[in-house]
Design an enzyme around this catalytic site. Structure first.
Site, short mmCIF file in Angstrom:
data_model
loop_
_atom_site.label_atom_id
_atom_site.label_comp_id
_atom_site.label_asym_id
_atom_site.label_seq_id
_atom_site.Cartn_x
_atom_site.Cartn_y
_atom_site.Cartn_z
N CYS A 1 7.88 -8.30 -0.92
CA CYS A 1 7.53 -7.23 -1.86
C CYS A 1 8.80 -6.46 -2.20
O CYS A 1 9.39 -5.79 -1.34
CB CYS A 1 6.49 -6.28 -1.25
SG CYS A 1 5.98 -4.96 -2.39
N CYS B 1 8.12 -2.41 -1.91
CA CYS B 1 8.06 -1.83 -0.56
C CYS B 1 9.19 -2.31 0.34
O CYS B 1 9.34 -1.80 1.46
CB CYS B 1 6.72 -2.16 0.10
SG CYS B 1 5.28 -1.52 -0.79
N CYS C 1 -2.62 2.13 -5.38
CA CYS C 1 -2.21 2.88 -4.18
C CYS C 1 -0.70 2.91 -4.01
O CYS C 1 -0.18 3.68 -3.19
CB CYS C 1 -2.85 2.28 -2.94
SG CYS C 1 -4.66 2.33 -2.92
N CYS D 1 1.74 -1.73 0.02
CA CYS D 1 1.18 -2.99 0.50
C CYS D 1 0.06 -2.70 1.47
O CYS D 1 0.20 -1.84 2.35
CB CYS D 1 2.27 -3.82 1.17
SG CYS D 1 3.42 -4.59 0.00
N HIS E 1 -9.18 -3.14 -4.95
CA HIS E 1 -9.19 -1.69 -5.09
C HIS E 1 -10.50 -1.29 -5.77
O HIS E 1 -10.77 -1.70 -6.89
CB HIS E 1 -8.00 -1.20 -5.91
CG HIS E 1 -7.89 0.29 -5.95
ND1 HIS E 1 -7.17 1.01 -5.01
CD2 HIS E 1 -8.44 1.22 -6.78
CE1 HIS E 1 -7.26 2.30 -5.27
NE2 HIS E 1 -8.02 2.45 -6.34
N CYS E 2 -11.31 -0.52 -5.05
CA CYS E 2 -12.65 -0.20 -5.51
C CYS E 2 -12.66 1.15 -6.23
O CYS E 2 -12.36 2.18 -5.61
CB CYS E 2 -13.62 -0.17 -4.33
SG CYS E 2 -15.33 0.17 -4.81
#
Length: 284
Positions: free
Chosen positions: A77, A80, A94, A97, A104-105
Site C-alpha cells: 500500500c 499507508c 476510512c 488499510c 464499507h457499509c
C-alpha cells in the site's frame, strides 16, 4: 405479556448489535507490516525499479504474507506505506488499510472487517427476526381490518404502514443476510467473492475455505455459547489466516506466526531468487 417480552429482547439485541457494528473501529495492520523510516527513505530515494523490488521483497520475506496481486507482485500500500497482510485492503473512505476488509457499509457508517464482521452478521440476523416478529404480530390486526371485525379509523393506516415497512425490510435483509451466510460458509469476504485472492500459484477462490464448521469458527469462535452474543470471539488477530490443505500442499505456506518463526524467519528461502524476480506493485 409474552409478546412484549419477546419484543423488548429482540429490540435490545437489535440495538446492541447495531451499536457494536457502528462503534467497533476497524483494525489496522501491526507495526511490523509498516516500513521502517530507514527502509521507507531508502525505497523512496531509489530510482531503479529493480532495486525497489528487491527492497520490498526483502521486507516481505520476513513476514508471513502469502497472497499476491493479480500480476504476482507483493501487495504493497503506497498510501499507508506497509506490506498488506493477507485479506487486508485499503479503504478509501476510512483512509486506512483494514484487516480482512469485507466492505464499507454506509448503513452503519463504518468499515466492516475482522474486528466487527461478527457484529455485522448478528445485526443482520436480529434485524431480520425483529422485522419478521413485527410483521407477524401486526398481520392479525390487518386481517381484522380487512374482514371488518374492527372499525375503520386512523389506526388502520398505521397498521398498513407498519406491516408494509416490516415486510419490505424483511425481504431486503433476507437477501443480504443470505448472501453473507453463503460467504461465511465459503470463508470469503465480499471483496474476495468479486475478485479471488491470488497466491503464488495463481488465483484460488477457495484458498481460505477450510470446511463449513471451521469457516464458522473463524468468524464466531469455538465457544458456541458466544455465537449469538455480540461479544468478540473471532479466531486469530486478523493478520494470519489458515489456508486449505490443497494450497498448503502446493506451497510451503504457514498457518500462523509461530510456525513461521520455528522454520527460521532469518533463513534464506529456497525460492528467494524467484520471489525477488516477482513484479512488485503498489496498491491503493
Amino acid at each position: 405479556v409474552a409478546y412484549l417480552v419477546i419484543f423488548h429482547i429482540l429490540f435490545v439485541l437489535f440495538v446492541w448489535t447495531y451499536w457494536k457494528s457502528v462503534f467497533t473501529l476497524p483494525v489496522q495492520p501491526g507495526k511490523k507490516f509498516h516500513m521502517s523510516y530507514a527502509d521507507q527513505e531508502r525505497y523512496e530515494n531509489e530510482e531503479r525499479p529493480e532495486v525497489q523490488r528487491q527492497i520490498l521483497a526483502e521486507i516481505a520475506r520476513k513476514l508471513p504474507v502469502y497472497t499476491r496481486t493479480g500480476s504476482g507482485g507483493i501487495r504493497f500500500c503506497d498510501r499507508c506505506q506497509l506490506i498488506k497482510p493477507d485479506r487486508c485492503h485499503h479503504c478509501s473512505v476510512c483512509a486506512m488499510c483494514v484487516l480482512k476488509m469485507d466492505h464499507h457499509c454506509p448503513w452503519v457508517n463504518n468499515c466492516i472487517g475482522f474486528s466487527n464482521y461478527k457484529f455485522f452478521l448478528l445485526f443482520l440476523a436480529y434485524s431480520l427476526l425483529y422485522c419478521l416478529y413485527i410483521a407477524a404480530t401486526v398481520f392479525k390486526y390487518f386481517i381484522k381490518y380487512w374482514t371488518g371485525e374492527l372499525t375503520n379509523g386512523r389506526s388502520k393506516f398505521h397498521i398498513l404502514f407498519l406491516l408494509f415497512v416490516a415486510i419490505m425490510f424483511f425481504v431486503s435483509l433476507m437477501f443480504l443476510f443470505g448472501y453473507h451466510c453463503w460467504l461465511v460458509s465459503r470463508n470469503r469476504s465480499t471483496l474476495e467473492a468479486f475478485s479471488a485472492p491470488v497466491f503464488q500459484n495463481g488465483p484460488d477462490k477457495n484458498g481460505f475455505n477450510l470446511g463449513f464448521v471451521k469457516n464458522l469458527q473463524q468468524v464466531f469462535g469455538e465457544e458456541k455459547k458466544l455465537w449469538l452474543l455480540p461479544i468478540a470471539s473471532s479466531q486469530g488477530d486478523g493478520h494470519f489466516f489458515p489456508m486449505r490443505a490443497l494450497s498448503e500442499a502446493r506451497n510451503p505456506l504457514l498457518t500462523n506466526e509461530e510456525q513461521w518463526e520455528e522454520d527460521g524467519i532469518d533463513e534464506e528461502p529456497q525460492g528467494s531468487g524467484e520471489a525477488s524476480s516477482l513484479a512488485i506493485e503498489r496498491e491503493t
